[in-house]
Design a protein around this motif. Structure first.
Motif, PDB file in Angstrom:
ATOM      1  N   PRO A 163       0.819  -1.215   0.000  1.00  0.00           N
ATOM      2  CA  PRO A 163       0.000   0.000   0.000  1.00  0.00           C
ATOM      3  C   PRO A 163       0.849   1.259   0.000  1.00  0.00           C
ATOM      4  CG  PRO A 163      -0.897  -1.593   1.539  1.00  0.00           C
ATOM      5  CD  PRO A 163       0.431  -2.136   1.083  1.00  0.00           C
ATOM      6  N   GLY A 164       0.523   2.189  -0.902  1.00  0.00           N
ATOM      7  CA  GLY A 164       1.239   3.446  -0.984  1.00  0.00           C
ATOM      8  C   GLY A 164       2.579   3.382  -1.674  1.00  0.00           C
ATOM      9  N   LYS A 165       2.950   2.239  -2.199  1.00  0.00           N
ATOM     10  CA  LYS A 165       4.238   2.085  -2.856  1.00  0.00           C
ATOM     11  C   LYS A 165       4.050   1.660  -4.303  1.00  0.00           C
ATOM     12  CE  LYS A 165       6.580   0.687   1.419  1.00  0.00           C
ATOM     13  NZ  LYS A 165       7.389  -0.370   2.070  1.00  0.00           N
ATOM     14  N   GLU A 166       5.058   1.953  -5.122  1.00  0.00           N
ATOM     15  CA  GLU A 166       5.031   1.498  -6.505  1.00  0.00           C
ATOM     16  C   GLU A 166       5.244  -0.010  -6.571  1.00  0.00           C
ATOM     17  OE1 GLU A 166       7.042   5.578  -8.344  1.00  0.00           O
ATOM     18  OE2 GLU A 166       7.684   3.629  -9.057  1.00  0.00           O
ATOM     19  N   ARG A 167       4.682  -0.605  -7.604  1.00  0.00           N
ATOM     20  CA  ARG A 167       4.911  -2.030  -7.784  1.00  0.00           C
ATOM     21  C   ARG A 167       6.369  -2.289  -8.147  1.00  0.00           C
ATOM     22  NH1 ARG A 167       1.784  -0.543 -12.202  1.00  0.00           N
ATOM     23  NH2 ARG A 167       2.801  -0.786 -14.241  1.00  0.00           N
ATOM     24  N   ASP A 168       6.847  -3.403  -7.700  1.00  0.00           N
ATOM     25  CA  ASP A 168       8.262  -3.723  -7.754  1.00  0.00           C
ATOM     26  C   ASP A 168       8.437  -5.078  -8.431  1.00  0.00           C
ATOM     27  OD1 ASP A 168      10.741  -4.487  -5.169  1.00  0.00           O
ATOM     28  OD2 ASP A 168      11.010  -3.848  -7.246  1.00  0.00           O
ATOM     29  N   LEU A 169       9.242  -5.111  -9.464  1.00  0.00           N
ATOM     30  CA  LEU A 169       9.561  -6.379 -10.104  1.00  0.00           C
ATOM     31  C   LEU A 169      10.455  -7.202  -9.186  1.00  0.00           C
ATOM     32  CD1 LEU A 169       9.586  -8.286 -12.591  1.00  0.00           C
ATOM     33  CD2 LEU A 169      11.624  -7.039 -13.360  1.00  0.00           C
ATOM     34  N   VAL A 170      10.086  -8.444  -8.976  1.00  0.00           N
ATOM     35  CA  VAL A 170      10.866  -9.343  -8.145  1.00  0.00           C
ATOM     36  C   VAL A 170      11.769 -10.221  -9.003  1.00  0.00           C
ATOM     37  CG1 VAL A 170      10.788 -11.193  -6.439  1.00  0.00           C
ATOM     38  CG2 VAL A 170       9.094  -9.343  -6.359  1.00  0.00           C
ATOM     39  N   ALA A 171      11.184 -10.920  -9.970  1.00  0.00           N
ATOM     40  CA  ALA A 171      11.944 -11.846 -10.799  1.00  0.00           C
ATOM     41  C   ALA A 171      11.134 -12.221 -12.021  1.00  0.00           C
ATOM     42  CB  ALA A 171      12.323 -13.107 -10.012  1.00  0.00           C
ATOM     43  N   THR A 172      11.825 -12.666 -13.071  1.00  0.00           N
ATOM     44  CA  THR A 172      11.168 -13.155 -14.277  1.00  0.00           C
ATOM     45  C   THR A 172      11.794 -14.473 -14.700  1.00  0.00           C
ATOM     46  OG1 THR A 172      12.630 -12.009 -15.848  1.00  0.00           O
ATOM     47  CG2 THR A 172      10.700 -10.796 -15.056  1.00  0.00           C
ATOM     48  N   ILE A 173      11.039 -15.235 -15.473  1.00  0.00           N
ATOM     49  CA  ILE A 173      11.536 -16.485 -16.029  1.00  0.00           C
ATOM     50  C   ILE A 173      10.870 -16.717 -17.378  1.00  0.00           C
ATOM     51  CG2 ILE A 173       9.799 -17.915 -14.864  1.00  0.00           C
ATOM     52  CD1 ILE A 173      12.059 -20.046 -14.528  1.00  0.00           C
ATOM     53  N   THR A 174      11.632 -17.255 -18.324  1.00  0.00           N
ATOM     54  CA  THR A 174      11.094 -17.623 -19.624  1.00  0.00           C
ATOM     55  C   THR A 174      10.852 -19.122 -19.679  1.00  0.00           C
ATOM     56  OG1 THR A 174      13.231 -18.054 -20.695  1.00  0.00           O
ATOM     57  CG2 THR A 174      12.444 -15.761 -20.654  1.00  0.00           C
TER      58      THR A 174
END
Length: 115
Positions: free
Chosen positions: A41-52
């Protein structure tokens, strides 16, 4: 219907671990990049990790070494193993799927890190 269902969230003490799961419908799981994001809440969304689908992974610098993303193609499931959790990791964690021109989001699962 596109379906991304997260599970595995909950309350954990600092230093603890959780494994999040994202079950995806087969039609979108194949040949997609999958990712975990988080947003408090109140924060920008944050990328944690990605996978192909080929197994290539990317981690945000701050989480490299603590978090591990993986997938099981036979189960159409993506996982996020989270170790050494800290209070600042508290957030709603979202699974996403990324075909061209659009992203699909799950409903999210709450992770709370507190003593």
């Amino acid at each position: 219907q596109v379906q991304l269902v997260e599970s595995g969230g909950g309350l954990v003490q600092p230093g603890g671990s959780l494994r999040l799961s994202c079950a995806a419908s087969g039609s979108i799981f194949k040949s997609l990049r999958m990712a975990w994001y988080r947003q408090a809440p109140g924060k920008e969304r944050d990328l944690v990790a990605t996978i192909t689908q080929g197994g290539s992974t990317y981690y945000a610098d701050a989480r490299k070494g603590r978090f591990t993303i993986s997938s099981d193609n036979a189960k159409n499931t993506v996982y996020l193993q989270m170790n050494s959790l800290q209070p600042e990791d508290t957030s709603v964690y979202y699974c996403t799927a990324h075909p061209p021109l659009v992203c699909y989001w799950g409903q999210g699962t709450q992770v709370t890190v507190s003593s």
